[in-house]
Every structure is written in C-alpha cells, then in structure tokens.
Motif scaffolding. Structure first.
Motif, PDB file in Angstrom:
ATOM      1  N   ILE A 194       0.855  -1.190   0.000  1.00  0.00           N
ATOM      2  CA  ILE A 194       0.000   0.000   0.000  1.00  0.00           C
ATOM      3  C   ILE A 194       0.892   1.241   0.000  1.00  0.00           C
ATOM      4  O   ILE A 194       1.675   1.446   0.931  1.00  0.00           O
ATOM      5  N   ASP A 195       0.769   2.034  -1.059  1.00  0.00           N
ATOM      6  CA  ASP A 195       1.485   3.307  -1.136  1.00  0.00           C
ATOM      7  C   ASP A 195       0.507   4.417  -0.762  1.00  0.00           C
ATOM      8  O   ASP A 195      -0.528   4.595  -1.410  1.00  0.00           O
ATOM      9  N   LEU A 196       0.815   5.157   0.310  1.00  0.00           N
ATOM     10  CA  LEU A 196      -0.045   6.231   0.785  1.00  0.00           C
ATOM     11  C   LEU A 196       0.398   7.554   0.177  1.00  0.00           C
ATOM     12  O   LEU A 196       1.597   7.832   0.080  1.00  0.00           O
ATOM     13  N   GLY A 197      -0.561   8.369  -0.219  1.00  0.00           N
ATOM     14  CA  GLY A 197      -0.234   9.648  -0.834  1.00  0.00           C
ATOM     15  C   GLY A 197      -1.322  10.671  -0.637  1.00  0.00           C
ATOM     16  O   GLY A 197      -2.331  10.420   0.029  1.00  0.00           O
ATOM     17  N   ILE A 198      -1.110  11.844  -1.214  1.00  0.00           N
ATOM     18  CA  ILE A 198      -2.059  12.955  -1.090  1.00  0.00           C
ATOM     19  C   ILE A 198      -3.000  12.991  -2.291  1.00  0.00           C
ATOM     20  O   ILE A 198      -4.222  13.031  -2.136  1.00  0.00           O
ATOM     21  N   VAL A 199      -2.448  12.972  -3.499  1.00  0.00           N
ATOM     22  CA  VAL A 199      -3.286  12.975  -4.702  1.00  0.00           C
ATOM     23  C   VAL A 199      -4.074  11.671  -4.786  1.00  0.00           C
ATOM     24  O   VAL A 199      -5.289  11.670  -5.013  1.00  0.00           O
ATOM     25  N   ASN A 200      -3.386  10.545  -4.617  1.00  0.00           N
ATOM     26  CA  ASN A 200      -4.031   9.236  -4.525  1.00  0.00           C
ATOM     27  C   ASN A 200      -3.854   8.746  -3.091  1.00  0.00           C
ATOM     28  O   ASN A 200      -2.727   8.479  -2.660  1.00  0.00           O
ATOM     29  N   ILE A 201      -4.938   8.654  -2.358  1.00  0.00           N
ATOM     30  CA  ILE A 201      -4.846   8.348  -0.932  1.00  0.00           C
ATOM     31  C   ILE A 201      -4.146   7.018  -0.702  1.00  0.00           C
ATOM     32  O   ILE A 201      -3.288   6.897   0.165  1.00  0.00           O
ATOM     33  N   ALA A 202      -4.519   6.001  -1.468  1.00  0.00           N
ATOM     34  CA  ALA A 202      -3.887   4.687  -1.329  1.00  0.00           C
ATOM     35  C   ALA A 202      -3.857   4.003  -2.686  1.00  0.00           C
ATOM     36  O   ALA A 202      -4.848   4.011  -3.417  1.00  0.00           O
ATOM     37  N   THR A 203      -2.710   3.409  -2.994  1.00  0.00           N
ATOM     38  CA  THR A 203      -2.538   2.644  -4.225  1.00  0.00           C
ATOM     39  C   THR A 203      -1.984   1.281  -3.858  1.00  0.00           C
ATOM     40  O   THR A 203      -0.992   1.183  -3.139  1.00  0.00           O
ATOM     41  N   THR A 204      -2.631   0.217  -4.339  1.00  0.00           N
ATOM     42  CA  THR A 204      -2.205  -1.126  -3.989  1.00  0.00           C
ATOM     43  C   THR A 204      -1.263  -1.677  -5.048  1.00  0.00           C
ATOM     44  O   THR A 204      -1.225  -1.207  -6.193  1.00  0.00           O
TER      45      THR A 204
END
Length: 412
Positions: A194-204
């Motif tokens: 799980i990559d957490l971010g601002i533009v995309n909250i979570a990307t698996t």
C-alpha cells in the motif's frame, strides 16, 4: 482487542440540563483537585484521594464513584502530561510552550468528557435505553441510537468504563468493548503493498488506485471558505465557522474507514499480509513551499494507517511496516534507483531498463517487495491496537525488531 463504540444520546431538554450540570460539576471538581495535586505534588490516585475526596463530595455533591473518577481523571491528566514532556512533544524545557504546561496546574474544560462505570451507568441495548447518574439524581429511560453493527458490538462485547461527552450541542457515550481477534495468519501468501499519498490516498500493488482528488477539492473549498469567514470576523461568520469546523475531519475519517475496510477485506480474501510505509516523523523531515503546507498538514495518512492496522488485527491479517526511503525512485523491475526515474507525480520511467508504470503503483510494488524480504528474515508483525480515544489508554506498547520492522507487542 479494545475498541470504542460511540452511541448518540437523545435526551429530553430536562435530561440534557441534568447531563450538562453533571459535566460542569465534575470538571470544576477536577480542576480544583488538579490545583491540590499541583500544590502538594501529589499526583497518584490513592494519595490524592486523601486530600481531595471528602472536599469534592461535600462541595460539589458528587457520589462516591463520581468523586473517585474525578480524582483518577486528574491523575491520568498529569500522567499524560509527564509522558508528553518526556517524549518532547511540548518542546525543550526552556521553551515557552514547555513552561506554560509545567508552571501551572492542569485545567479541565467545563464540557470535558467524564468516565462512568457500571455502578453509574446501565445499558438496555435491546430497548436502546440507558440509565445514567447525574448530580440531579438518576436519569432513567434515556434514549440512544447507533448503527446496527455498533449496537451488536455493544451488546456482545462491552466491558469496563464509558465516557460521557458533549460535542457541538450533541450528547455521546463512548463505550469500551473487548472484541475478540481472529487467529493471526502466520503463513501469508505474499503481501499487498500500500502506497499512501495525497493525490491518490492509497494505491495497492495490484494496481488499484483509491484517489483523493475529490477530497482535496473539498478541502480546498473548505479552506477558502474558512479564510473568507475569518476575514469577515462577524458574529454570524464565527457561528458558521464553529458549525463547519469538524465537517472536513468527519469526511476524511469516513473515506479512510472505507479504504481501510476494502484493503483489509482484499488481503483477507487472498490470504495475504499488508505492507505499509513507516511514515513516522515525515512532517518534520519534509520541507515544502508555502502553498503546499496546508495540503500536506491535512494529509491524514496516520489515521488511515491506524484504521488499516486495527481492522487487520481484528481479521487476523499480518501487517509489516517498512522503510519508505527511495520507494518512489526505485524501479520495481530492475531495482535501479535514480531521482530522474520519477518523471512526474503520476508516472515512473526507469532510466536503466525503460520500465514505465504509474508512479504510485511502482512504489507499492517496492513496498511489497521490502515487506516480503522482512518477513523472510523473521520480522513478523501483527497490527497494533487502535489509538485510544482522548482520556483512554490501551496499555499496549510498540517494539522494534532487529530487522527494523515495527511490531505491536503480543496480546497479554
């Protein structure tokens, strides 16, 4: 595992007045007891009772249980203050904030939460009624409401104390529940990065992107409106600010809950663990331009991580926290690290092998690979307890394995 269930009380005007008088009396007594503890340097529960118990009962007319909870709440406040000072959360000993916290007694807001035990509060969950002690006597047949799932949890697993609090003119009870955990999966079939971010909250690492553009647009709109209202500074503008102050936080919390539920369900369905970045201290490490600071400060990555962690623990899904360094610059195919690999916010293009992918998906694949490596080296981890509500603790501490993965201490 300890969870807190929030139920909304539906008191009549007479019942609401009794509840408000109770909170005011308890917090006024707690502030007085805090002054005694500060002056006498007595900040332990049983020691403070000798100096404050009789006076609290006589002056404010509190019952025996209420008086003891007031004293315990005071001692807990000083214990929390001591922990914050030791952790450096209030600055250095010579700083203004540190001195302001240590040079005077702890004070309690008139509407601060008050703990209740089973002698002061009884539940009739099936009828959605509660009987609660107040300074005006026992208030019986007080209606409350909650979601069906929360009512079921309350009926089956409620244990210990509950907190009475008032928020924006509404009354709530926060009940502690001991929810059983599923047996942990000690042999996961890989990990879901799980990559957490601002533009995309979570990307698996499976390629699923849970975007945050709508949330960020809402935050920008709310921030613009807040700025306008603050500039007007009229009584009506202040009332509107007060009414809207928690709206953004509620929306972000709801989105984080939905994302966490989906991620844990997917990991449980495929018998995998969950790999997360250890983003502790990122706000202090990252320096941003002024236009980006508000967006970065409102990024609720810690809350999302906590939601994923406690839902995973409830489902028996293992969670590993990995070092996030260079995960956005490393090629998930060949391992080449280069700042130029990150072409833009959205895209990743490896300068060595030519691999092209969505930047957040590439990062989540790197997080997955690091978690699998840590797991092979024995850095097994279970999801930690959820953060307690204000004034409430869980008694669990975190530890660090030799390989660097943060883990929760096993259940006692």
């Amino acid at each position: 595992m300890k969870l807190t269930v929030q139920v909304k009380l539906l008191p009549t005007p007479v019942q609401a007045a009794a509840l408000e008088a109770t909170l005011h009396a308890c917090n006024e007594a707690a502030t007085w007891a805090s002054g005694v503890a500060f002056a006498r340097d007595v900040k332990r529960n049983f020691a403070l009772r000798e100096h404050a118990y009789g006076e609290i009962r006589a002056r404010w007319g509190l019952g025996a249980q209420a008086a003891q909870h007031v004293i315990k709440k005071t001692c807990d406040a000083y214990a929390a203050l001591k922990a914050n000072l030791k952790a450096g959360n209030l600055g250095k000993p010579w700083s203004k904030r540190y001195r302001r916290a240590t040079e005077k007694p702890v004070a309690f807001r008139p509407e601060g939460a008050q703990p209740y035990d089973d002698r002061m509060l009884s539940w009739q969950v099936g009828e959605r009624r509660a009987s609660i002690w107040t300074v005006a006597g026992r208030v019986k047949d007080m209606a409350f409401t909650a979601a069906p799932e929360q009512l079921a949890t309350l009926a089956l697993y409620r244990r210990g104390e509950s907190d009475l609090l008032m928020r924006d003119g509404m009354w709530f009870l926060l009940a502690t529940c001991e929810v059983p955990e599923a047996p942990p999966n000690t042999d996961p079939d890989g990990f879901l990065g799980i990559d957490l971010g601002i533009v995309n909250i979570a990307t698996t690492s499976d390629g699923e992107i849970m975007g945050g553009r709508e949330l960020n647009r809402t935050r920008l709109r709310e921030r613009t409106l807040r700025t306008k209202l603050q500039r007007k500074n009229t009584p009506s503008a202040k009332r509107r600010l007060k009414k809207r102050r928690r709206k953004e936080a509620r929306r972000a919390k709801d989105i984080n809950h939905k994302i966490a539920k989906h991620v844990v369900a997917e990991a449980e369905r495929t018998s995998r663990g969950i790999a997360l970045e250890d983003l502790t201290g990122i706000r202090e490490r990252v320096r941003l331009r002024k236009p980006q600071r508000a967006t970065h400060s409102s990024w609720s990555f810690a809350q999302l991580g906590q939601f994923i962690a406690y839902k995973a623990r409830k489902a028996g899904v293992p969670v590993v926290h990995v070092d996030p360094a260079y995960t956005s610059r490393t090629c998930a195919e060949c391992g080449h690290i280069d700042r130029a690999n990150r072409v833009s916010q959205a895209w990743f293009a490896c300068r060595s092998c030519g691999f092209v992918d969505h930047a957040d998906r590439n990062g989540s694949r790197n997080i997955r690979a690091r978690a699998e490596e840590l797991w092979r080296r024995g850095a097994q981890s279970t999801a930690p307890d959820p953060l307690p509500e204000p004034g409430r603790g869980t008694g669990r501490k975190r530890s660090t394995t030799a390989s660097g993965a943060r883990c929760a201490s096993p259940p006692l």
